[in-house]
Design a protein around this motif. Structure first.
Motif, PDB file in Angstrom:
ATOM      1  N   SER A  92      -7.169   1.316  18.557  1.00  0.00           N
ATOM      2  CA  SER A  92      -6.775   1.664  17.186  1.00  0.00           C
ATOM      3  C   SER A  92      -7.981   2.158  16.394  1.00  0.00           C
ATOM      4  CB  SER A  92      -6.149   0.459  16.482  1.00  0.00           C
ATOM      5  OG  SER A  92      -7.156  -0.456  16.122  1.00  0.00           O
ATOM      6  N   ASP A  94      -8.856   1.239  13.423  1.00  0.00           N
ATOM      7  CA  ASP A  94      -9.556   0.111  12.805  1.00  0.00           C
ATOM      8  C   ASP A  94     -10.484  -0.602  13.784  1.00  0.00           C
ATOM      9  OD1 ASP A  94      -8.473   0.643  10.398  1.00  0.00           O
ATOM     10  OD2 ASP A  94      -7.130  -1.104  10.317  1.00  0.00           O
TER      11      ASP A  94
ATOM     12  N   GLU B  10      -3.356  -0.692   9.049  1.00  0.00           N
ATOM     13  CA  GLU B  10      -3.666   0.699   9.316  1.00  0.00           C
ATOM     14  C   GLU B  10      -2.532   1.586   8.813  1.00  0.00           C
ATOM     15  OE1 GLU B  10      -6.182   1.315  13.093  1.00  0.00           O
ATOM     16  OE2 GLU B  10      -4.287   2.339  13.456  1.00  0.00           O
ATOM     17  N   HIS B  33      -4.002   9.832  10.156  1.00  0.00           N
ATOM     18  CA  HIS B  33      -3.375   8.684   9.508  1.00  0.00           C
ATOM     19  C   HIS B  33      -3.082   9.018   8.052  1.00  0.00           C
ATOM     20  CE1 HIS B  33      -3.976   5.603  12.620  1.00  0.00           C
ATOM     21  NE2 HIS B  33      -5.004   6.359  12.972  1.00  0.00           N
TER      22      HIS B  33
END
Ligand code: FE2
Ligand code: FE2
Lengths: 318, 100
Positions: A92, A94, B10, B33
């Motif tokens: 991911s 993050d 996220e 994103h």
């Protein structure tokens, strides 16, 4: 199919130069190697904005300022292309940020050197982006599809980075004595770290053979470094400057330039966190992430609220 | 498409498709994103069209893309393999025949 069948099918694809795509079967180590390499590459683009960001407000003209801004913005884009390529392998965003901010992940050591004069903006574009391009052009044919596609996009954008850097140095080299000295000083400071960007020499790079077998890497560190030296020496003549290496000499037999020994002790020192700016760079990066938290939280809260509202509307309609 | 990491903090992942000029198809450019579609389009403009690469952007949340299974692509595409008569070169016609 057994794991062995999968492995065979994978090897065959690699041999036939058929790209590996995200949902294809791949060996665990191939995945791990790529996650490490692509995320490190992404981190380098992101941290790489800091040394140049240092000069945006002090660019000597509006033209130079617009160019530098555009370049730094491109580097942000490069980081983003690469992060999303790495995400296709199952890590991911993050997690990658976390690895960067905690110091667990590496990024290119070159960005741990300070940018002390405007001439550094020229030297970085010419030498640092030049070395990066040498590496990235080779990676356009890397075996993992999303990585290769990101590289193609990046390479198209990089060429202006190097040209604007050379232009800065060329203009200054035609200027006053002080400006010429600034150019030479910047070249002296950036030359060796730029050569180090290609990584340890082949006999000290245990993972190279496997990466070449997987066609993740297409050329070894030393091959790319040699290529960079050969083209850069010629370019330097146009600037009328010298490269800080007394052993630099054309070798007729090899058809390449010989160059002096790289200070690997310095290289490992900087890699291991003891370069002049390691601490400052990571702090700046972590601070930007923390200071942006309220924006991320607010956006989240806003979207939750909107979902709730449209959810209640839907139930009324039904 | 990649399995979405269910990382709660996220922002969701979006796939970006760009039409490079009127008359051409939208083509996959990459992903990013964003919290919602509007932000995804704005981010896509900044990330993927800094040099006039596009005149139109589509975004779709990655989780809504369904893909064929690469491991059964052999069987899936097999029916097309043995029908070479679908190609114009299959037909043996005299050289004198023109405009065809
Ligand atoms: Fe870059
Ligand atoms: Fe660059």
């Amino acid at each position: 199919m057994t794991v062995r069948d999968f492995q065979e099918a994978f090897d065959e694809k690699i041999d036939k130069e058929i790209a590996i795509e995200p949902r294809d079967w791949m060996p665990d180590n191939y995945r791990k190697t790529l996650i490490r390499q692509i995320s490190q590459h992404a981190h380098s683009e992101i941290v790489g904005m800091l040394p140049e960001g240092n000069w945006i407000t002090r660019a000597p003209s509006l033209r130079r300022k617009a160019v530098l801004l555009a370049k730094v913005q491109d580097e942000a884009g490069h980081g983003l292309y690469l992060y999303s390529a790495a995400e296709t392998l199952g890590i991911s965003r993050d997690e990658m940020y976390d690895q960067l901010h905690s110091g667990k992940a590496k990024y290119s050591s070159i960005f741990n050197y300070p940018t002390t004069t405007w001439a550094d903006m020229g030297a970085i574009g010419w030498l640092v982006d030049g070395a990066a391009i040498m590496n990235q052009v080779a990676l356009c044919r890397t075996s993992y599809g999303p990585y290769a596609r990101a590289m193609v996009r990046i390479c198209k954008e990089e060429s202006f980075h190097q040209r604007q850097g050379f232009e800065i140095l060329l203009q200054m080299s035609k200027g006053t004595e002080i400006q010429r000295r600034m150019v030479q000083d910047a070249i002296d400071r950036w030359w060796w770290p730029s050569l180090m960007m290609f990584g340890p020499s082949d006999d000290n790079s245990p993972n190279t053979a496997q990466s070449m077998r997987w066609r993740v890497k297409r050329f070894t560190n030393d091959e790319l470094r040699q290529r960079f030296v050969d083209v850069t020496v010629e370019q330097c003549k146009i600037l009328g400057m010298t490269l800080p290496d007394p052993e630099l000499k054309w070798n007729e037999e090899k058809g390449h330039y010989d160059f002096g020994a790289i200070n690997w002790e310095e290289f490992w020192n900087v890699v291991n966190g003891n370069g002049p700016c390691n601490k400052e760079r990571l702090e700046a990066r972590a601070k930007a992430w923390e200071n942006g938290k309220w924006v991320r939280d607010a956006a989240f809260a806003y979207s939750e609220k909107r979902k709730e509202r449209s959810g209640s509307k839907d139930s009324k309609a039904a | 498409m990649p399995e979405q990491n269910s990382n709660k903090n996220e922002w969701p992942l979006w796939e970006v498709f760009i039409r490079s000029k009127a008359g051409l198809d939208h083509k996959h450019a990459g992903s990013l994103h964003a919290i919602d579609a509007n932000m995804a389009i704005e981010n896509a403009r900044d990330v993927y069209t800094r040099r006039m690469e596009g005149v139109s952007i589509w975004v779709v949340e990655s989780k809504y893309i369904h893909a064929s299974d690469p491991d059964s692509s052999g069987a899936l595409f097999d029916p097309a393999n043995d029908k070479i008569y679908r190609h114009p070169t299959f037909y043996d016609l005299p050289d004198e025949l023109t405009h065809m």
